[in-house]
Design a protein around this motif. Structure first.
Motif, PDB file in Angstrom:
ATOM      1  N   HIS A  99       0.932  -0.896  -0.088  1.00  0.00           N
ATOM      2  CA  HIS A  99      -0.052  -0.392   0.131  1.00  0.00           C
ATOM      3  C   HIS A  99       1.158   1.619  -0.158  1.00  0.00           C
ATOM      4  CE1 HIS A  99      -3.422  -3.202   1.100  1.00  0.00           C
ATOM      5  NE2 HIS A  99      -3.352  -1.984   0.838  1.00  0.00           N
ATOM      6  N   GLN A 100       0.097   2.364  -0.195  1.00  0.00           N
ATOM      7  CA  GLN A 100       1.070   3.237  -0.598  1.00  0.00           C
ATOM      8  C   GLN A 100       0.654   4.030   0.860  1.00  0.00           C
ATOM      9  OE1 GLN A 100      -1.311   5.120  -4.408  1.00  0.00           O
ATOM     10  NE2 GLN A 100       0.281   5.887  -4.593  1.00  0.00           N
ATOM     11  N   CYS A 101       2.063   4.888   0.799  1.00  0.00           N
ATOM     12  CA  CYS A 101       1.984   6.040   2.004  1.00  0.00           C
ATOM     13  C   CYS A 101       1.570   7.575   1.547  1.00  0.00           C
ATOM     14  CB  CYS A 101       3.736   6.010   2.687  1.00  0.00           C
ATOM     15  SG  CYS A 101       3.654   7.555   4.190  1.00  0.00           S
ATOM     16  N   PHE A 102       0.269   7.693   2.613  1.00  0.00           N
ATOM     17  CA  PHE A 102      -0.167   8.921   2.364  1.00  0.00           C
ATOM     18  C   PHE A 102       0.224  10.551   2.535  1.00  0.00           C
ATOM     19  CE2 PHE A 102      -4.876  10.852   2.967  1.00  0.00           C
ATOM     20  CZ  PHE A 102      -5.252  11.136   1.861  1.00  0.00           C
ATOM     21  N   VAL A 103       1.614   9.727   2.889  1.00  0.00           N
ATOM     22  CA  VAL A 103       2.519  11.191   3.042  1.00  0.00           C
ATOM     23  C   VAL A 103       2.620  11.142   1.437  1.00  0.00           C
ATOM     24  CG1 VAL A 103       3.878  12.210   4.186  1.00  0.00           C
ATOM     25  CG2 VAL A 103       2.220  11.093   5.721  1.00  0.00           C
ATOM     26  N   PRO A 133       6.139   4.841   9.308  1.00  0.00           N
ATOM     27  CA  PRO A 133       6.019   5.417  10.720  1.00  0.00           C
ATOM     28  C   PRO A 133       6.957   6.414  10.652  1.00  0.00           C
ATOM     29  CG  PRO A 133       6.496   2.927  10.550  1.00  0.00           C
ATOM     30  CD  PRO A 133       6.628   3.201   9.266  1.00  0.00           C
ATOM     31  N   LYS A 134       7.625   7.093   9.432  1.00  0.00           N
ATOM     32  CA  LYS A 134       8.864   8.417   9.826  1.00  0.00           C
ATOM     33  C   LYS A 134       7.666   9.268   9.545  1.00  0.00           C
ATOM     34  CE  LYS A 134      13.378  10.141   9.364  1.00  0.00           C
ATOM     35  NZ  LYS A 134      13.753   9.042  10.209  1.00  0.00           N
ATOM     36  N   GLU A 149      11.069  10.813  17.786  1.00  0.00           N
ATOM     37  CA  GLU A 149      11.197   9.543  17.595  1.00  0.00           C
ATOM     38  C   GLU A 149      10.875   8.520  17.741  1.00  0.00           C
ATOM     39  OE1 GLU A 149      15.900  11.019  16.798  1.00  0.00           O
ATOM     40  OE2 GLU A 149      15.441  11.125  18.834  1.00  0.00           O
ATOM     41  N   LEU A 150       9.981   9.788  19.221  1.00  0.00           N
ATOM     42  CA  LEU A 150       9.462   8.006  20.023  1.00  0.00           C
ATOM     43  C   LEU A 150       7.642   7.140  18.917  1.00  0.00           C
ATOM     44  CD1 LEU A 150       9.090   6.819  22.842  1.00  0.00           C
ATOM     45  CD2 LEU A 150       7.590   8.523  23.732  1.00  0.00           C
ATOM     46  N   PHE A 151       7.142   8.017  18.686  1.00  0.00           N
ATOM     47  CA  PHE A 151       6.322   7.909  17.569  1.00  0.00           C
ATOM     48  C   PHE A 151       6.319   7.061  16.582  1.00  0.00           C
ATOM     49  CE2 PHE A 151       2.491   8.484  14.892  1.00  0.00           C
ATOM     50  CZ  PHE A 151       1.185   8.255  15.474  1.00  0.00           C
ATOM     51  N   GLU A 152       7.642   7.684  16.236  1.00  0.00           N
ATOM     52  CA  GLU A 152       8.243   6.380  14.872  1.00  0.00           C
ATOM     53  C   GLU A 152       8.327   5.354  15.209  1.00  0.00           C
ATOM     54  OE1 GLU A 152      11.691   7.933  12.898  1.00  0.00           O
ATOM     55  OE2 GLU A 152      11.970   6.214  11.930  1.00  0.00           O
ATOM     56  N   ASP A 293      13.325  17.819   8.660  1.00  0.00           N
ATOM     57  CA  ASP A 293      15.015  17.637   8.674  1.00  0.00           C
ATOM     58  C   ASP A 293      15.224  16.396   8.896  1.00  0.00           C
ATOM     59  OD1 ASP A 293      13.753  19.921  10.868  1.00  0.00           O
ATOM     60  OD2 ASP A 293      15.520  20.277   9.398  1.00  0.00           O
ATOM     61  N   GLN A 294      14.541  15.136   8.173  1.00  0.00           N
ATOM     62  CA  GLN A 294      14.046  14.298   7.746  1.00  0.00           C
ATOM     63  C   GLN A 294      16.088  13.758   8.374  1.00  0.00           C
ATOM     64  OE1 GLN A 294      12.631  12.667   4.388  1.00  0.00           O
ATOM     65  NE2 GLN A 294      13.013  10.496   4.899  1.00  0.00           N
ATOM     66  N   ASN A 295      16.451  13.971   7.952  1.00  0.00           N
ATOM     67  CA  ASN A 295      18.843  13.187   8.038  1.00  0.00           C
ATOM     68  C   ASN A 295      18.729  14.174   9.135  1.00  0.00           C
ATOM     69  OD1 ASN A 295      17.919  10.726   6.418  1.00  0.00           O
ATOM     70  ND2 ASN A 295      18.214  12.381   4.903  1.00  0.00           N
ATOM     71  N   GLN A 296      18.361  15.719   9.748  1.00  0.00           N
ATOM     72  CA  GLN A 296      19.193  16.188  10.762  1.00  0.00           C
ATOM     73  C   GLN A 296      18.798  16.240  11.330  1.00  0.00           C
ATOM     74  OE1 GLN A 296      18.737  19.277   8.852  1.00  0.00           O
ATOM     75  NE2 GLN A 296      19.789  19.290   6.924  1.00  0.00           N
TER      76      GLN A 296
END
Ligand SMILES: [Zn+2]
Ligand SMILES: [Zn+2]
Ligand SMILES: [Zn+2]
Ligand SMILES: [Zn+2]
Ligand SMILES: [Zn+2]
Ligand SMILES: [Zn+2]
Ligand SMILES: [Zn+2]
Length: 325
Positions: A99-103, A133-134, A149-152, A293-296
């Protein structure tokens, strides 16, 4: 990994989700609950004669010959007819558990019996959207790196979660279908939801006049008790009156560019296209996911949480290792 105490914000969300559920169950018991399946087509966003997927996605599709949607589904007119007669339509996403991520729109495995599912479904059973999740964590906690981070981690661990479609992006309150101003206006292309009273003025119910006038983005009578919108993140294609219809991806092929100028290389019988689809339309690539800030690591930015700062202590300044102890 040790679980941290939930922050005040997380508890607030959890309570809201519970309250939402309680109210919805009451509505359902009173016979006012939503029917299974969506009220508009997943491909063209129009209503009419729709066939619901019998899988878990709850989407509906036009399988009739009046719309162009069977082409996108990769079905011939005959195949579509057979499916309508047998009433056993299962879309390819549900068939292959992809399935596709809706984001972000990309496909991921939703097979929770496999060792590594990649996308997870929102807990509201009338929502049925899937998310990485991310991606969902970034939408719900744009300003709080550690809640994010916790939610992910919780979503990735298979815990039930409520997606951003269940509270207004402006005032953070829930939906009330009985109070007109508190009805939801829901974007068809991303998890953005406003109350009617919170709807930005550039999301228009009527197009502005002139060839360069702003396009209509909101419809009142497509969804029961809700307003259908395309939010400002999506460019409206003038000829379609919707954003580009390249948003649905099925597992076998990549984006099926149904509305491309190039001829389709498949053995489909010649068929007349619906009037609004008859001209070649430029395909727009979907907008990039919201800036993040995905990677930061943004540990040095101020926290916006109500929780005591002791919850956010780092073992080492600037590190993200706090979740591991
Ligand atoms: Zn359709
Ligand atoms: Zn499906
Ligand atoms: Zn995603
Ligand atoms: Zn949801
Ligand atoms: Zn609101
Ligand atoms: Zn949107
Ligand atoms: Zn960090």
């Amino acid at each position: 990994m040790a679980r941290r105490k939930a922050t005040a914000e997380e508890l607030r969300r959890l309570n809201k989700a519970r309250e939402f559920k309680r109210k919805r169950n009451m509505l359902k018991a009173a016979g006012a609950g939503p029917d299974k399946g969506e009220d508009v087509c997943a491909i063209c966003d129009d209503g009419g004669d729709l066939t619901c997927c019998e899988g878990c996605c709850q989407r509906a599709f036009h399988l009739d010959n009046k719309h162009n949607c069977i082409k996108t589904l990769g079905l011939t007119i005959e195949e579509a007819k057979n499916i309508i007669e047998k009433e056993d339509f299962v879309c390819k996403n549900c068939q292959y558990k992809q399935h596709q991520c809706f984001v972000c729109g990309s496909l991921g495995s939703s097979d929770d019996t496999s060792s590594q599912p990649e996308v997870f479904q929102c807990e509201h059973d009338d929502c049925a959207r899937f998310y990485h999740p991310k991606c969902v964590a970034q939408m719900l906690y744009p300003d709080n790196h550690h809640s994010q981070e916790l939610f992910e981690l919780q979503v990735a661990a298979g815990e039930r979660f409520s997606c951003p479609m269940h509270e207004c992006i402006v005032c953070m309150e829930v939906e009330n279908k009985n109070d007109k101003s508190m009805q939801f206006a829901v974007c068809r292309r991303c998890p953005t939801v406003y109350h009617r009273k919170c709807l930005p003025s550039d999301i228009l119910f009527k197009p502005k006049k002139g060839p360069k006038g702003a396009m209509r983005r909101a419809w009142k009578n497509m969804l029961p008790g809700r307003i259908l919108i395309f939010c400002m993140k999506h460019e409206i294609v003038r000829k379609l009156q919707t954003p580009a219809r390249n948003h649905i991806i099925f597992p076998e092929a990549n984006v099926l560019k149904t509305f491309q100028a190039a001829p389709m290389e498949q053995d489909m019988p010649e068929q007349k296209e619906a009037p609004d689809h008859s001209l070649p339309v430029q395909i727009h690539s979907p907008p990039p996911p919201a800036a993040s800030d995905q990677n930061q690591c943004c540990c040095s930015s101020p926290f916006d949480s109500f929780a005591p700062s002791s919850l956010f202590m780092h073992p080492h300044p600037g590190s993200c290792g706090w979740l591991d102890d």
